[in-house]
Design an enzyme around this catalytic site. Sequence first.
Site, PDB file in Angstrom:
ATOM      1  N   PRO A  86     -58.319   6.880  76.031  1.00 27.66           N
ATOM      2  CG  PRO A  86     -56.111   6.164  76.238  1.00 27.66           C
ATOM      3  CD  PRO A  86     -57.164   6.967  76.919  1.00 27.66           C
ATOM      4  CD  GLU A 113     -50.043   3.452  83.417  1.00 31.75           C
ATOM      5  OE1 GLU A 113     -50.746   2.821  82.612  1.00 31.75           O
ATOM      6  OE2 GLU A 113     -48.941   3.931  83.118  1.00 31.75           O
ATOM      7  CG  ASP A 166     -67.484  21.695  57.956  1.00 35.29           C
ATOM      8  OD1 ASP A 166     -66.941  22.431  57.132  1.00 35.29           O
ATOM      9  OD2 ASP A 166     -67.742  22.019  59.124  1.00 35.29           O
TER      10      ASP A 166
HETATM   11  N1  SAM Z   1     -53.239   3.606  80.461  1.00 32.48           N
HETATM   12  C1  SAM Z   1     -54.148   4.270  79.580  1.00 32.48           C
HETATM   13  C2  SAM Z   1     -54.412   3.398  78.370  1.00 32.48           C
HETATM   14  O1  SAM Z   1     -53.448   2.821  77.854  1.00 32.48           O
HETATM   15  O2  SAM Z   1     -55.573   3.327  77.890  1.00 32.48           O
HETATM   16  C3  SAM Z   1     -53.590   5.595  79.099  1.00 32.48           C
HETATM   17  C4  SAM Z   1     -53.669   6.683  80.115  1.00 32.48           C
HETATM   18  S1  SAM Z   1     -53.159   8.234  79.459  1.00 32.48           S
HETATM   19  C5  SAM Z   1     -51.425   8.176  79.714  1.00 32.48           C
HETATM   20  C6  SAM Z   1     -53.708   9.377  80.671  1.00 32.48           C
HETATM   21  C7  SAM Z   1     -55.024  10.069  80.351  1.00 32.48           C
HETATM   22  O3  SAM Z   1     -54.902  10.785  79.119  1.00 32.48           O
HETATM   23  C8  SAM Z   1     -56.218   9.189  80.176  1.00 32.48           C
HETATM   24  O4  SAM Z   1     -56.799   8.825  81.416  1.00 32.48           O
HETATM   25  C9  SAM Z   1     -57.139  10.064  79.341  1.00 32.48           C
HETATM   26  O5  SAM Z   1     -57.899  10.938  80.146  1.00 32.48           O
HETATM   27  C10 SAM Z   1     -56.170  10.869  78.501  1.00 32.48           C
HETATM   28  N2  SAM Z   1     -56.016  10.383  77.106  1.00 32.48           N
HETATM   29  C11 SAM Z   1     -54.889   9.917  76.549  1.00 32.48           C
HETATM   30  N3  SAM Z   1     -55.066   9.578  75.261  1.00 32.48           N
HETATM   31  C12 SAM Z   1     -56.366   9.865  74.974  1.00 32.48           C
HETATM   32  C13 SAM Z   1     -57.176   9.719  73.818  1.00 32.48           C
HETATM   33  N4  SAM Z   1     -56.688   9.217  72.682  1.00 32.48           N
HETATM   34  N5  SAM Z   1     -58.467  10.119  73.883  1.00 32.48           N
HETATM   35  C14 SAM Z   1     -58.983  10.607  75.033  1.00 32.48           C
HETATM   36  N6  SAM Z   1     -58.264  10.750  76.176  1.00 32.48           N
HETATM   37  C15 SAM Z   1     -56.976  10.382  76.156  1.00 32.48           C
END
Ligand code: SAM
Length: 223
Positions: A86, A113, A166
């Site tokens: 994210p 995390e 698109d």
């Molecule tokens: N602690 C991280 C942060 O706040 O940036 C969030 C970790 S999330 C709970 C766990 C995993 O979900 C991440 O390592 C990523 O691979 C994936 N993930 C979650 N949200 C995402 C998003 N919006 N885009 C891409 N990957 C995402």
Amino acid sequence: MRVDVFTIFPGIFESPLGQSLLGKAIAEGLVEVRVHDLRRWSTDRHRSVDDEAYGGGPGMVMKPEPLFAAVESLDPDRGRVLLLSPAGRRLDQALVRELALEPHLTLLCGRYEGVDERVVSGLPAEEISIGDYVLPGGELPALVVIEAVTRLVPGVIGKEESHRRDSFSAPGLLDHPHYTRPPSFRGMEVPEVLLSGNHAEIERWRREAAEEKGRRNRPDLGD
Ligand code: SAM
């Protein structure tokens, strides 16, 4: 195009990769997607891929060793390596078009995390986000990347026309509204111009309707 995905939940990919446009593209050999269980590269007897965070905190962090070993197992052919995160560069249609030109992508799915930062700096891996919200894992984001990118691979969509117009095919542009039969449904009529057969008028209506939709739904695109 070939895509390698590393995840601790390979089962999540089974249904999406077997159906619809993507399933057909894979069956026809236009796209090859290999989903790997990251635990294969874990070296301890518990097959663990995560550990506690340095500096403290409640969540676990994905260890660098299995991710490095997994990606290095592809060498020399690992393509562009993307870590779903994210906190990454936000995916948009311009980036999708760029990725669709690559012959090979490697996608890394985080959990917990997130992933030890040395994966980003050392592999290296580009961080890609599918939007400003947090999901529990990178598997659905990886599928979003795969679906968005592979539909631009030549031959995956029948008529080039169907993605040429698109939303986001040009900066700030949204698609126009679409209608099909019946011409009248529950008191709602198809705009008469679309039934007129006048192609210049239809083009003009579509352009204006698309702009109107943009102002209503996405005023930020006009900035
Ligand atoms: N602690 C991280 C942060 O706040 O940036 C969030 C970790 S999330 C709970 C766990 C995993 O979900 C991440 O390592 C990523 O691979 C994936 N993930 C979650 N949200 C995402 C998003 N919006 N885009 C891409 N990957 C995402």
